[in-house]
Each structure stands twice: as structure tokens, then as C-alpha cells.
Enzyme design. Structure first.
Site, short mmCIF file in Angstrom:
data_model
loop_
_atom_site.label_atom_id
_atom_site.label_comp_id
_atom_site.label_asym_id
_atom_site.label_seq_id
_atom_site.Cartn_x
_atom_site.Cartn_y
_atom_site.Cartn_z
N GLY A 141 0.84 -1.17 -0.22
CA GLY A 141 -0.02 -0.07 0.17
C GLY A 141 1.01 1.28 0.02
O GLY A 141 2.15 1.33 -0.36
N SER A 142 0.42 2.19 0.44
CA SER A 142 1.04 3.56 0.40
C SER A 142 2.06 3.83 1.93
O SER A 142 1.97 2.78 2.52
CB SER A 142 0.14 4.75 0.68
OG SER A 142 -0.56 4.69 2.12
N GLY A 200 2.34 2.16 5.69
CA GLY A 200 3.36 1.35 6.00
C GLY A 200 3.80 2.08 7.19
O GLY A 200 4.52 1.44 8.27
N GLU A 213 5.60 -3.43 1.11
CA GLU A 213 5.74 -3.18 -0.18
C GLU A 213 4.95 -2.08 -0.89
O GLU A 213 3.59 -1.97 -0.53
CB GLU A 213 5.31 -4.23 -1.22
CG GLU A 213 5.94 -5.62 -1.15
CD GLU A 213 7.29 -5.57 -1.88
OE1 GLU A 213 7.83 -4.44 -2.33
OE2 GLU A 213 8.14 -6.32 -1.62
#
EC number: 1.2.1.3
Length: 505
Positions: A240-241, A245, A262
Site C-alpha cells: 500500500g502507501s 506502512g 511493499e
């Protein structure tokens, strides 16, 4: 307007038919609205999982792990093999469901399902290659070695742009490694998740495995939060963004769990004076405009040598003018919709900001009115910028390609590295020295020569550095993230020597 409503109803009926053909039951209605970006209409309303249901799902996965971990890895691979067979049998239906929910054109949706099949094949072979190492011991009559063991429950949090492939990257490898999986998909793509969950459960039944090795939980960020904070979840793999994270990582670390992140990408391609411009234009257009710029590996910054920049921009603008934008279900369409209105608003804000910072919009950026007021189709934008401004350093998840220029390769590599993200990068050059200098200098997890920034194969570990999170999924030795390592010493002598020559008593 009536035509749009009718079209949305047709898409809803098609989604129901696809779920049926994939063996999934139409879910109970609820507050989670599965929408299609093709028309902006609702495909199906779904129920969300309450906290007690999420807790129970994690509990079932934890219980199933105790028996699944004891199954030999090559036998565990039988489940993944059967999943691959079902994916092959249902590739067209699952790909169409991806198109309905994520808006990908048919070729890309089929490619995503093929990626699932490929990673299953990789995991099957991996089941006989979970190698440990044997090291020489300094003590006579001793053997020193490493062994790898199943880790536990793996929580997978996936994003809308690759609604099935990223799940497969994690799940196929985790299952072969002896882990169980709890999946929290994007609330934007719940139907593809339901379809995959159904196929995996069917594979488990066919192979005599415990279907509880895979759990699906649906809902918003609060459902994901439960997965992040639960001590029974040994590894949280989150896509995600960067903002997401930054929230997930410290919370998992606080309970001494593991993270595989990721996150964002602000990917660049350098075009050197020696580049094959025909090749470069094709690679750049696909990387920048494919999936409507909604890949984590989408090309967002083009760093062109000053001597060829004008020519390159002219050719790119001509290629952009030939891109067909529209319904991804139609033949010949190359660019489908943005996922929603928020993505469109972010793109327009970025374009306005680029002009305010001295940029020149060469082409694109305008909305294409095709399938109603709730669908957001845009023409990919090409923007020349005087410098790598703060705006350019930010990731806008939309088809905007900023063009910068350079004089010396060191300057281009510095521009490539001059963002907080570090996912993918590339250079177009026929000069081997330039290629090698770039490969040594790029600070990204992916560095390519004479191809674009997107389109990674499953054989290589996928992931990036810096704010991209440092995670690695899919190929290479990424399996080690899903297992725990033990160092073992075996004494087969009759003595008890100590390491480092220590004498005690």
C-alpha cells in the site's frame, strides 16, 4: 443517465455470474460496496467482518498451523499445484472479474492471473529447495548447520491495483513454507478476493488438506488493524502507501512481529544519448500509461539527456495521442479508468501544482467523458518540468509523467535517487559503461537496462528500498521471510569442547 444505470446493472449481473462460475457464493449484503471503476456503479454490497469474526479467523489459522507445519513441504506443494490447475481452468473468468473491480484492460488482467500461475509453479519447485547451510565447526566431532522452519500465521494486506497477484506471491510461498494465511484485501476489490479464497478452499478439499489454512477477512482499515496488532500473526505482509506502512511497521515491531512492506514508488527512467529511441518510446509509454498509471512500478519521472530531450518528448506526445482511453472490456482499449474520484482529484491537483512550479503540460490530463459521471477516465499526461521540485518528488498514483533533463550521467543518477522512494528504475542506453554505472548507482530494489520500470518477472525478488519498505516478495530467496532460521550444533563425539578454545573447570 438511464443508459449508465442500465450498464452498471449489466456489470453487476456479470459479476454475479462470474462469482457463480468460479464456485463462489454471492455474499450476504452489507455496508461494503464493491464498485466498478468502469461505470462507477455498485457491483455488489457485502457484509464486513466484525472484530469477533476477525479474531476467530486468526484463531482458526493459528490452530491449523500446528498441523500444517508438520506436513512435508513437497506434500504441502500439492495444494499449491491444485490451486494453479484451478487458476488455469478459470483464468478468463478471474481476469474478467479483475477488470470489473480494478478497471484493468483484458490483456493486463489476464497477465495478472498468469502471474499467479507462474508464482504457484515457482513455489512448487521451491518446496524441494528450502535449503539450509552446513558450516565447518571449529570443534572436532561437531557439525554446525542452519535449518529453516515454518514461521506461523502470515497476515496479507493487499492493495487494489494488483488485487490477486500480490496475494498469490505471498500465499503460494507461505503455504509451501508451512505457514497459514489470513488475507485482508483492499475494500475496493473484495469480489476478486472472494473468488481466490473460494478456489484455494476448493483446492484444499480436493487435496485432503485443511481448508482452514487460508482465511479471508473483509472490511475497512479497522479489519486490517486487528491483523496488524494480533500477536498470533507472525508476519504482516502489507502492500500500500508509504503512509500506511509508517502506521503498520511500528505497531508490528512493538509486539516483536515481522513486517514485509511493499509501499510507494516514484520510479524514473534515464534516456541516454546512445539510446534506441524506438525501443525507449515503447517502453516508456507502457510503463507510464499502463494500468492508467496505477502500478507501484509505474514510470513517473523521465530523465532525458538534454541533446535528445526535445525529440523524445515530441515522439512521446505523438504516441500518447494514439492511446485509446475507455471501457477496458472493449477490444483495442489501452488505458482504462482511474479507480475512483479521489484518484482523479489527486491527479488534477498535481497537474495544477506542476504548472504553478513552472511546468509545461505537453499533453493529456483531461477527463474523458465516456461512461457516466461516476467513472473517471483521463488521458495520460506528459509534463516538462524545469527541475525536480517537491511535487515531482511525491508519488501521485495516476498517469502523470514528469520530464526532466540532464547533462552528465552522474547528475541523472542523482535525480533518480533524489526521492524518498526506492522501488524501480531503468536506463535506456547502448553504452555498456553507462549501463553498468547506472546499475551500480541506482538505489532502487529494481534497476533495469533497456526496458521500462514495470513488468517484473516472478523469478526475481520484487521490492524496494527507502520508503518503499525494504520488503522482497515472489522469487529468488524471498521465501526466507516466511520462515524462521535455527542454528544447530550436533556433537557426535565423546568429548565436550567449548567454542573459542574456552576451558571451564
Amino acid at each position: 443517465m438511464t443508459q449508465t444505470v442500465n450498464f452498471s446493472e449489466q456489470l453487476s449481473l456479470r459479476a454475479r455470474a462470474l462469482l457463480h462460475s468460479l464456485g463462489a457464493e454471492v455474499p450476504e449484503p452489507g455496508p461494503l460496496l464493491a464498485r466498478t471503476p468502469i461505470s462507477g456503479g455498485v457491483l455488489l454490497p457485502l457484509a464486513v467482518d466484525a472484530p469477533a469474526e476477525v479474531d476467530a479467523a486468526i484463531g482458526r489459522a493459528a490452530t491449523a498451523f500446528e498441523s500444517w507445519r508438520a506436513v512435508p513441504a513437497p506434500v504441502r506443494a500439492g495444494l499449491v499445484r491444485r490451486l494453479a490447475q484451478l487458476l488455469v481452468a478459470h483464468q478468463d473468468e478471474l481476469a474478467e472479474l479483475v477488470t470489473l473491480e480494478a478497471g484493468k484492460i483484458g490483456a493486463e488482467a489476464l497477465g495478472e492471473v498468469q502471474e499467479m500461475i507462474d508464482v504457484c509453479e515457482f513455489a512448487i519447485g521451491l518446496s524441494r529447495q528450502l535449503y539450509g547451510a552446513t558450516m565447518p565447526s571449529e570443534r572436532p566431532g561437531h557439525r554446525l548447520m542452519e535449518t529453516w522452519h515454518p514461521l506461523g500465521v502470515v497476515g496479507v494486506i493487499s492493495a487494489f491495483n494488483f488485487p490477486v497477484a500480490v496475494w498469490a506471491w505471498n500465499t503460494a510461498i507461505a503455504l509451501v513454507c508451512g505457514d497459514t494465511v489470513v488475507w485482508k484485501p483492499s475494500e475496493t476489490t473484495p469480489l476478486t478476493a472472494l473468488a481466490c479464497h473460494t478456489l484455494l478452499r476448493r483446492a484444499a478439499v480436493d487435496m485432503g488438506a485443511d481448508p482452514a489454512v487460508h482465511q479471508l477477512i473483509q472490511g475497512d482499515a479497522t479489519v486490517g488493524s486487528a491483523l496488524v496488532d494480533d500477536g498470533r500473526v507472525a508476519l504482516v505482509s502489507a502492500t500500500g502507501s508509504v503512509r500506511m506502512g509508517a502506521t503498520v511497521a511500528p505497531r508490528v515491531a512493538a509486539r516483536f512481529g515481522r513486517c514485509l512492506l511493499e509501499l510507494g514508488g516514484n520510479n524514473a527512467a534515464i534516456v541516454a544519448p546512445s539510446a534506441d529511441l524506438d525501443l525507449a518510446v515503447r517502453g516508456i509509454v507502457f510503463a507510464a500509461a499502463g494500468t492508467a498509471g496505477q502500478r507501484c512500478t509505474s514510470l513517473r519521472r523521465l530523465i532525458a539527456h538534454r541533446s535528445i530531450a526535445d525529440q523524445l518528448v515530441e515522439r512521446l506526445a505523438a504516441a500518447y495521442g494514439q492511446l485509446s482511453v475507455g471501457n477496458p472490456l472493449d477490444d483495442g482499449v489501452l488505458v482504462g479508468p482511474l479507480i475512483n474520484e479521489r484518484a482523479f482529484a489527486a491527479m488534477q491537483k498535481a497537474l495544477a501544482g506542476s504548472v504553478a512550479e513552472g511546468g509545461d503540460i505537453i499533453c493529456g490530463g483531461e477527463r474523458v467523458e465516456t461512461l457516466g459521471p461516476d467513472a473517471y477516465y483521463v488521458r495520460p499526461a506528459l509534463v516538462r518540468m524545469p527541475a525536480q521540485t517537491e511535487l515531482v518528488r511525491e508519488e501521485t498514483f495516476a498517469p502523470i509523467l514528469y520530464v526532466l533533463t540532464y547533462d552528465e550521467l552522474d547528475e541523472a543518477i542523482a535525480l533518480n535517487n533524489g526521492v524518498t522512494q526506492g522501488l524501480s528504475s531503468s536506463i535506456f542506453t547502448l553504452d555498456q559503461r553507462e549501463a553498468e554505472q547506472f546499475l551500480a548507482g541506482s538505489d532502487c530494489g529494481i534497476a533495469n537496462v533497456n526496458i521500462g520500470t514495470s513488468g517484473a518477472e516472478i523469478g526475481g525478488a520484487f521490492g524496494g528500498e527507502k520508503n518503499t519498505g525494504g520488503g522482497r516478495e515472489s522469487g529468488s530467496d524471498s521465501w526466507k521471510a516466511y520462515m524462521r532460521r535455527a542454528t544447530n550444533t550436533v556433537n557426535y563425539s565423546t568429548e565436550l569442547p567449548l567454542a573459542q578454545g574456552i576451558h571451564f573447570g
